[in-house]
Design an enzyme around this catalytic site. Sequence first.
Site, PDB file in Angstrom:
ATOM      1  CG  ASN A 106      -1.882   1.116   1.316  1.00  0.00           C
ATOM      2  OD1 ASN A 106      -2.312   1.629   0.286  1.00  0.00           O
ATOM      3  ND2 ASN A 106      -2.249   1.517   2.511  1.00  0.00           N
ATOM      4  CG  HIS A 108      -0.301   6.309   4.411  1.00  0.00           C
ATOM      5  ND1 HIS A 108      -1.684   6.336   4.432  1.00  0.00           N
ATOM      6  CD2 HIS A 108       0.109   7.125   5.407  1.00  0.00           C
ATOM      7  CE1 HIS A 108      -2.081   7.124   5.421  1.00  0.00           C
ATOM      8  NE2 HIS A 108      -1.015   7.624   6.027  1.00  0.00           N
ATOM      9  CB  SER A 135       5.020   5.126   4.157  1.00  0.00           C
ATOM     10  OG  SER A 135       5.408   6.092   5.094  1.00  0.00           O
ATOM     11  CG  ASP A 144      -2.665   3.294   6.411  1.00  0.00           C
ATOM     12  OD1 ASP A 144      -2.714   2.577   5.395  1.00  0.00           O
ATOM     13  OD2 ASP A 144      -3.342   4.330   6.537  1.00  0.00           O
TER      14      ASP A 144
END
Length: 201
Positions: A106, A108, A135, A144
């Site tokens: 993912n 972020h 990130s 997260d």
Amino acid sequence: MLTVAVLISGAGSNLRALLEAAAEPDYPARVVVVGADREADGLAHAEEFGIPSFTVPWREFTSREEWGDELGTQLDVWKPDLIVLSGLMRLLPPSLVARFTPRIINTHPAYLPEFPGAHGVRDALAAGVAQTGASVILVDDGIDSGPVLAQERVPVLDSDDEHTLHDRIKPVERRLLIDVVRRVATGELELAAARRPLTPS
Ligand code: GRF
């Protein structure tokens, strides 16, 4: 060649950057499919690059689990080596994470573990910090909370609003994402080694 599925909800600018990188002959990964939880504007990038896409509309399902099951079914059609959440504004159900872990990453727009959640840029501004960041993480069953694979600081300017700050973070996110996918593809980065055990359910 590493095969990648990208899941989006929005404009897909990070998706587009990955599609452009993957179009380079020496890039070791290819995007094989793009999925969305709504009729996302970013699906147009997939069409432009000739990449198949699918939509699993969140609104058509009565639970996160049912939505996740259908998402998993769609992903299974393409059997991607890696799943990139790039602005997907939905939490995946734990069953889906467990099924594909450690192959989900993912991006972020904050320096995790600082400012997790849907409003990472807004929250950094509200906190009055001098710097935030971008990130790329391995997805686990928290918000997260997975292990950080790459991150970089981005300064916050006095003149920044959410829009200008996010616009400066996004190019950093894109660069990190393209590099992480490349390193996974070459074997330089082993996601299984970065993984932490999932919370027992
Ligand atoms: C990115 O900053 C992503 O990390 C966040 O939403 C943004 C997506 O932008 N969750 P885009 O759809 O790639 O333009």
